[in-house]
Scaffold this active site. Structure first.
Site, short mmCIF file in Angstrom:
data_model
loop_
_atom_site.label_atom_id
_atom_site.label_comp_id
_atom_site.label_asym_id
_atom_site.label_seq_id
_atom_site.Cartn_x
_atom_site.Cartn_y
_atom_site.Cartn_z
N HIS A 57 0.80 -1.23 0.00
CA HIS A 57 0.00 0.00 0.00
C HIS A 57 0.83 1.28 0.00
O HIS A 57 0.26 2.36 0.12
CB HIS A 57 -0.92 0.03 1.22
CG HIS A 57 -2.08 -0.91 1.13
ND1 HIS A 57 -3.25 -0.61 0.49
CD2 HIS A 57 -2.24 -2.17 1.62
CE1 HIS A 57 -4.10 -1.62 0.58
NE2 HIS A 57 -3.51 -2.59 1.26
N THR A 63 -9.02 5.63 -2.34
CA THR A 63 -10.38 5.18 -2.63
C THR A 63 -11.38 6.31 -2.43
O THR A 63 -12.49 6.24 -2.95
CB THR A 63 -10.78 3.98 -1.74
OG1 THR A 63 -10.59 4.32 -0.36
CG2 THR A 63 -9.94 2.75 -2.09
N LYS A 99 -15.01 7.08 -4.36
CA LYS A 99 -16.28 7.31 -3.67
C LYS A 99 -16.88 8.65 -4.11
O LYS A 99 -18.09 8.76 -4.33
CB LYS A 99 -16.06 7.31 -2.16
CG LYS A 99 -15.58 5.98 -1.61
CD LYS A 99 -14.98 6.13 -0.21
CE LYS A 99 -14.26 4.86 0.21
NZ LYS A 99 -13.44 5.03 1.42
N LYS A 107 -9.63 13.32 4.05
CA LYS A 107 -8.69 12.20 4.10
C LYS A 107 -7.72 12.44 5.26
O LYS A 107 -7.70 13.52 5.85
CB LYS A 107 -7.93 12.06 2.78
CG LYS A 107 -7.20 13.34 2.34
CD LYS A 107 -6.54 13.16 1.00
CE LYS A 107 -7.56 13.11 -0.11
NZ LYS A 107 -7.41 11.95 -0.99
N ARG A 108 -6.93 11.42 5.55
CA ARG A 108 -5.94 11.54 6.62
C ARG A 108 -5.06 12.78 6.37
O ARG A 108 -4.71 13.09 5.23
CB ARG A 108 -5.08 10.26 6.63
CG ARG A 108 -4.04 10.18 7.70
CD ARG A 108 -3.59 8.73 7.84
NE ARG A 108 -3.23 8.13 6.56
CZ ARG A 108 -1.98 8.05 6.10
NH1 ARG A 108 -0.98 8.55 6.80
NH2 ARG A 108 -1.74 7.45 4.95
N LYS A 130 -0.25 14.31 1.28
CA LYS A 130 -1.60 14.52 0.74
C LYS A 130 -1.87 15.98 0.44
O LYS A 130 -2.84 16.33 -0.20
CB LYS A 130 -2.64 13.94 1.70
CG LYS A 130 -2.54 12.41 1.83
CD LYS A 130 -3.56 11.86 2.78
CE LYS A 130 -3.42 10.35 2.95
NZ LYS A 130 -3.85 9.58 1.75
#
Length: 837
Positions: free
Chosen positions: A375, A674, A678, A566-567, A572
């Site tokens: 991952h 993901t 979504k 998100k985290r 990110k």
């Protein structure tokens, strides 16, 4: 091995007849509710609370799924199905009540039955605690895979740990994250099935003794410190309740409740010391690894999971089959990231030391059974354990790892004589101080298939971190792009859109997400476009009401809802988003925002408790929001919202309302994502980099219906060679202004020191994640977003194309790929035959 199983193979016992659960109409459902309330909850229906009604409703569903679970189990044994076991340190199934009602087609029936008793179903959701057993993508992927396997009749069982507190509950105080325990077990879960007799001993420490017996030379692991693993099953229901799978969750218990000798002396704390120390094993998900105690606890958790699970698997196999020679044809084990990779040496220990197979045969069996999902490509995120720690806790496993390594490196040396550098790179042991075991290397060596989770990610695995293994084991590394469950992320999360879609194309999309392509002709149907837009607007108004209540921000539902959920992590790049927000704020302040649509920028996500910079980013978001949201010049044209405690329930509230999906990670850092899938499924347009699965999404929905920006991976690597963030800072005035506002105290009441680490990381310390490098192209694409959003009808048509074209990103497609190319198995239908796929 100490496991006492709760299952006997049907071939070895007389099967008692089982009736299918009766179909429920409103009247029958009402009677079931009253029956459960009186008999099982023990309350008078005339004087009970909403929580009592929640429990009664859950017990009605529990009884039905119990019957289906037994039927599924029988089918699997009767047809000698190959079992797929999924090992994951994280699990995020979300709340089960709505999912189980949807799966059984009883949502509206149950609603009407409760209404006849003067109970509102929508007031019962809050009484269910969400299992807080994960941090993000790993846990959601695990839950989605098991749900898909249940839907299509694969024999599957997941394993994880029953953390008492799991992931923390995030609160925001004075703009900063504060972690609080998330005690999801405070009230007993109606969905759990305790299996106290499915227990086993897990060993730690001790020493290894060589032995010789009738089987030859062997090893015994002696004088160990033992922990008891006890099981609770959490059901996973497939669509229409045609299949029931489960996650078996392990709790740690001491071998004795307390030391009576200490207790008799009045030393009550010492009497309970062993019990307390032992049970911390299953107390908290991801204890901090900043201390040696935290690192030791993490390693113990990982071995606790794999040891208990493999003992359970062996015991179940022994109920039906006489030996373990045929094990690879009967089971497959998928390792979800590196956390459960100790299962490989544990399998070897059980086969060699306990079953007394020779090494070569045991290794062949092991490698045919295991497969591994990687991952991450971030070197710092690839798990390693120091040799010293492993030697203390798991001495026999370290011996086995040394033997695996010796045989691997010998084979590498035979094929590449004299290439010492290659041997050093491929070794399972990193010889640099401190000497460490490379868990990803062990996973690749011990698995017959290793998959990346997007096309880009798999290609980079082969080209970069694992290129030596790809060359040595050609064909072992394969791509299987992640997927999501449409049953969770559309049917459950967005009922109005699900109803609209079903009204046009039937509900076949619940089993085959590619059926959404049938929506494409409706792009030119003005009535459908208007209805689609109305659903989005309804979801936005609902979210506007929620954020008005918590965190207390008034937003305009007609504005563009720009969402990054998100985290929180530097890669990110919430900071890139925030720099654009500040730039936009400055345009408004300067009077240059005429023609720009109003925008609501929504953030949500948790930072790891020990991750200083991520927590500082949360603080900065709140500090910018405090200024912008109270500036009358900005008014309703720009609002910033941070929604606290991002979890499955929160995601299902946020995602259906999104117009724009922020997927802006640094190229080469996001394995797949993901959230991007979504959001696209729910009609959000993606603004993103060429990272993770973003390019695959753009290929599927059409590049004209997304807003990708920036360099690709190869261009990014070339750019890094001569990257000087100071140069970009000095040459782009709008960027310099935004950064100077951060560093100069504009958002921190004149305090220059608070956010200095943010400025320094971006400007002076190399900008590792290329935030400044991508700023200009990102801002340009955001301008194109503004222009597109002003044409509401055209925007809605783009949104429909996103929803209609994301069928490839269903978890069902991913499970079929795993089943065919990795697990070598087929599903059983509800009728006991072999089904398609």
């Amino acid at each position: 091995m100490g496991t006492v199983m709760d299952t006997t193979a049907p071939s070895e016992m007389q099967l008692l007849p089982l009736e299918e659960p009766p179909r429920l109409d409103v009247a029958a459902f009402r009677e079931e509710l009253l029956h459960k309330m009186i008999r099982d909850v023990g309350r008078d229906p005339s004087f009970c609370s909403k929580q009592d009604w929640f429990l009664a409703l859950a017990l009605v569903l529990r009884e039905r799924l119990s019957t289906e679970r037994v039927n599924s189990w029988r089918r699997n044994f009767t047809h000698q199905a190959k079992w797929v076991y999924y090992l994951s340190m994280e699990l995020l199934p979300g709340r089960r009540l709505r999912a189980f009602l949807d799966a059984q087609g009883l949502l509206e029936t149950g609603r009407e039955a409760l209404r006849s008793l003067n109970v509102n179903l929508d007031e019962l959701w809050e009484f269910e605690a969400e299992p807080a057993l994960g941090n993000g993508g790993l846990g959601r992927l695990a839950a989605c895979i098991l749900e898909s396997m249940a839907t299509f009749g694969y024999a599957g069982l997941g394993y994880s740990i029953r953390y008492q507190f799991g992931m923390f509950r995030q609160k925001i105080e004075h703009g900063e994250q504060v972690e609080q325990p998330e005690n999801w077990l405070q009230s007993p879960s109606p969905w759990e099935f305790p299996r106290p007799y499915a227990s086993c001993r897990v060993q730690f420490r001790g020493h290894v003794a060589a032995i010789r017996d009738a089987h030859g030379e062997g090893y015994h692991w002696l004088d160990t410190e033992d922990v008891i693993a006890t099981a609770h099953d959490l059901p996973v229901m497939g669509l229409a309740a045609e299949g029931i799978s489960a996650f078996r969750l392990w709790s740690a218990k001491a071998t004795q409740e307390f030391d009576l000798s200490y207790f008799n002396k009045g030393d009550y704390l010492d009497a309970m010391e062993e019990k307390s120390a032992t049970e911390t094993l299953s107390s908290v998900l991801y204890p901090s690894d900043e201390t040696w105690m935290g690192r030791e606890l993490r390693l113990k958790q990982e071995y606790f999971l794999v040891s208990a699970s493999l003992q359970d698997i062996f015991s179940r196999h022994a109920q039906t089959y006489s030996d373990f020679e045929d094990l690879p044809n009967r089971i497959a084990i998928q390792l979800n990231d590196t956390h459960p990779v100790l299962a490989i040496p544990e399998m070897m220990r059980l086969l060699v030391d306990v079953q007394r197979l020779d090494w070569e045969r045991a290794w062949e069996i092991t490698t045919r059974i295991f497969s591994f999902t990687n991952h991450t490509l971030l070197a710092e995120a690839l798990e390693t354990w120091t040799v010293g720690l492993m030697e203390r806790l798991l001495p026999r496993h370290l011996q086995i790892i040394y033997e695996i390594n010796a045989r691997l490196l010998r084979a590498v040396g035979y094929q590449n004589p004299g290439n010492i550098d290659l041997i050093r790179r491929m070794s399972l042991i990193d010889e640099d101080a401190p000497r460490s075991v490379r868990m990803a290397h062990l996973a690749i060596a011990g698995s017959h298939k290793v998959n990346g989770v997007s096309r880009l990610h798999t290609g980079l695995m082969r080209r970069t971190l694992f290129r030596d293994f790809d060359a040595f084991f050609p064909g072992r590394i394969v791509p299987i792009t992640n997927g999501i469950s449409q049953r969770t992320w559309l049917l459950e999360a967005n009922p109005p859109l699900a109803r609209l879609i079903t009204s046009r194309i039937s509900d076949h999309w619940l089993r085959d997400l590619d059926a959404l392509k049938q929506l494409l002709p409706f792009v030119d149907d003005a009535d459908f476009v208007a209805e689609f837009a109305a659903v989005k607007q309804t979801n936005k108004r609902k979210l506007a009401q929620l954020v008005r209540e918590q965190p207390g921000v008034e937003v305009n539902p007609d504005s563009l809802f720009d969402m990054q959920v998100k985290r929180i992590h530097e890669y990110k790049r919430q900071l890139l988003n925030l720099l654009h927000v500040i730039t936009r704020y400055n345009l408004i302040r300067d009077g240059h925002a005429d023609g720009l649509p109003a925008r609501t920028v929504i953030f949500a996500g948790k930072a790891a408790p020990s991750y200083f910079m991520a927590k500082l980013i949360i603080h900065l978001i709140h500090s910018v929001a405090e200024v912008v949201n109270h500036d009358p010049v900005a008014g309703t044209r720009l609002k910033i919202v941070f929604v606290p405690n991002y979890d499955i329930e929160t995601a299902q509230e946020l995602i259906p309302a999104a117009d724009l999906s922020e997927q802006i990670s640094t190229v080469g850092t996001e394995a797949s994502g993901t959230g991007n899938m979504k959001l696209a499924l729910n009609g959000a347009l993606t603004i993103g980099t060429h990272d993770g699965a973003n390019d695959e999404i753009a290929d599927a929905v059409g590049s004209e219906n997304t807003f990708l920006f920036g360099r690709n991976y190869d261009q990014t690597q070339q750019f890094r060679a001569d990257y000087k963030p100071e140069r970009i800072y000095e040459t782009i005035p709008a960027l310099k202004r935004a950064l100077d506002m951060i560093s100069g105290g504009y958002f921190s009441s004149g305090d220059h020191a608070v956010f200095a680490p943010v400025f320094n990381s971006l400007v002076r310390n190399g900008d590792q994640f290329l935030v400044l490098a991508d700023y200009e192209s990102y801002v340009q694409r955001q301008a194109e977003v503004d222009k597109a959003f002003l044409d509401g009808h055209a925007w809605s048509r783009k949104a429909i194309r996103n929803t209609a074209n994301v069928g490839y990103f269903s978890i069902d497609r991913a499970v079929r790929e795993y089943a065919k190319s990795v697990w070598n198995t087929q599903p059983l239908t509800a009728f006991g035959g072999v089904g398609p796929g």
